[in-house]
Write a protein that holds these residues in place. Structure first.
Motif, PDB file in Angstrom:
ATOM      1  N   LYS A  92      16.690 -59.078 -17.886  1.00 41.60           N
ATOM      2  CA  LYS A  92      15.473 -58.314 -17.594  1.00 41.60           C
ATOM      3  C   LYS A  92      15.604 -56.865 -18.051  1.00 41.60           C
ATOM      4  O   LYS A  92      14.599 -56.214 -18.341  1.00 41.60           O
ATOM      5  CB  LYS A  92      15.157 -58.354 -16.103  1.00 41.60           C
ATOM      6  CG  LYS A  92      14.523 -59.640 -15.653  1.00 41.60           C
ATOM      7  CD  LYS A  92      14.252 -59.589 -14.152  1.00 41.60           C
ATOM      8  CE  LYS A  92      13.703 -60.885 -13.646  1.00 41.60           C
ATOM      9  NZ  LYS A  92      13.484 -60.858 -12.188  1.00 41.60           N
ATOM     10  N   GLU A  93      16.832 -56.346 -18.097  1.00 42.83           N
ATOM     11  CA  GLU A  93      17.045 -54.963 -18.531  1.00 42.83           C
ATOM     12  C   GLU A  93      16.910 -54.805 -20.039  1.00 42.83           C
ATOM     13  O   GLU A  93      16.753 -53.695 -20.538  1.00 42.83           O
ATOM     14  CB  GLU A  93      18.419 -54.485 -18.065  1.00 42.83           C
ATOM     15  CG  GLU A  93      18.516 -54.334 -16.557  1.00 42.83           C
ATOM     16  CD  GLU A  93      19.930 -54.064 -16.065  1.00 42.83           C
ATOM     17  OE1 GLU A  93      20.882 -54.120 -16.876  1.00 42.83           O
ATOM     18  OE2 GLU A  93      20.081 -53.820 -14.858  1.00 42.83           O
ATOM     19  N   LEU A  94      16.979 -55.915 -20.776  1.00 43.63           N
ATOM     20  CA  LEU A  94      16.816 -55.859 -22.221  1.00 43.63           C
ATOM     21  C   LEU A  94      15.347 -55.634 -22.558  1.00 43.63           C
ATOM     22  O   LEU A  94      14.458 -56.141 -21.888  1.00 43.63           O
ATOM     23  CB  LEU A  94      17.278 -57.173 -22.866  1.00 43.63           C
ATOM     24  CG  LEU A  94      18.724 -57.584 -22.656  1.00 43.63           C
ATOM     25  CD1 LEU A  94      18.951 -58.988 -23.224  1.00 43.63           C
ATOM     26  CD2 LEU A  94      19.667 -56.587 -23.312  1.00 43.63           C
ATOM     27  N   ALA A  95      15.093 -54.897 -23.629  1.00 39.28           N
ATOM     28  CA  ALA A  95      13.712 -54.628 -24.038  1.00 39.28           C
ATOM     29  C   ALA A  95      12.953 -55.929 -24.301  1.00 39.28           C
ATOM     30  O   ALA A  95      11.777 -56.039 -23.966  1.00 39.28           O
ATOM     31  CB  ALA A  95      13.704 -53.747 -25.283  1.00 39.28           C
ATOM     32  N   ASN A  96      13.617 -56.902 -24.902  1.00 45.57           N
ATOM     33  CA  ASN A  96      12.970 -58.167 -25.250  1.00 45.57           C
ATOM     34  C   ASN A  96      13.448 -59.311 -24.374  1.00 45.57           C
ATOM     35  O   ASN A  96      13.520 -60.451 -24.822  1.00 45.57           O
ATOM     36  CB  ASN A  96      13.242 -58.504 -26.727  1.00 45.57           C
ATOM     37  CG  ASN A  96      12.530 -57.563 -27.664  1.00 45.57           C
ATOM     38  OD1 ASN A  96      11.469 -57.043 -27.346  1.00 45.57           O
ATOM     39  ND2 ASN A  96      13.106 -57.327 -28.826  1.00 45.57           N
ATOM     40  N   GLY A  97      13.784 -59.039 -23.123  1.00 45.39           N
ATOM     41  CA  GLY A  97      14.348 -60.063 -22.257  1.00 45.39           C
ATOM     42  C   GLY A  97      13.333 -60.720 -21.344  1.00 45.39           C
ATOM     43  O   GLY A  97      12.407 -60.072 -20.854  1.00 45.39           O
TER      44      GLY A  97
END
Length: 151
Positions: A92-97
């Motif tokens: 969820k912390e990833l930009a594309n997650g």
């Protein structure tokens, strides 16, 4: 064994827009949970660095009625839940997650599993695939990051 398979795939196929990762189940009870989480995070980090436009989707490791190599079923279930919580948070912390949970697949529902207690039955597989489809509809239409949205 995930990264070698992914590397081989990307050499001969177009790069995917989305990559659904459901990993770790077979290593629960074999590796320490912290080590398994770190290994998966490193693989995801490598993918994101190599393919910054790819959308990573963590699909929760599913419960099982039987865990290979497990002396204590409840301990492995606790590890599975820790694995999912840690990877959901990380992705969820990833930009594309994006993340997909499967709250409608429960070990107590015998009909969802084959006789071995590990693999999903046809009914269980239909529910699993329906979750994946519904998640992608939500991700693409509403821009949601999680399925179901309350997780």
């Amino acid at each position: 064994s995930f990264m070698p398979a992914f590397d081989t795939y990307t050499r001969s196929h177009a790069r995917p827009d989305f990559l659904v990762i459901q990993a770790g189940s077979n290593d629960l009870g074999v590796l320490k949970t912290k080590e398994l989480i770190e290994n998966i995070k490193l693989d995801i980090m490598r993918i994101v660095l190599l393919f910054p436009d790819i959308k990573i989707v963590w699909s929760d490791a599913l419960p099982r009625r039987y865990w290979h190599f497990a002396d204590n079923h409840d301990a492995v279930e606790t590890s599975r839940k820790r694995l999912n919580m840690a990877l959901r948070k990380y992705v969820k912390e990833l930009a594309n997650g994006h993340t997909i949970s499967h709250p409608n697949i429960k070990e107590s529902e015998r009909a969802l599993y084959r006789f071995d207690g590990v693999h999903l039955s046809d009914v269980g597989n239909d529910i699993y695939l329906n979750n994946i489809q519904a998640a992608f509809e939500l991700f693409l239409e509403d821009g949601a990051k999680s399925f179901p949205q309350n997780l």
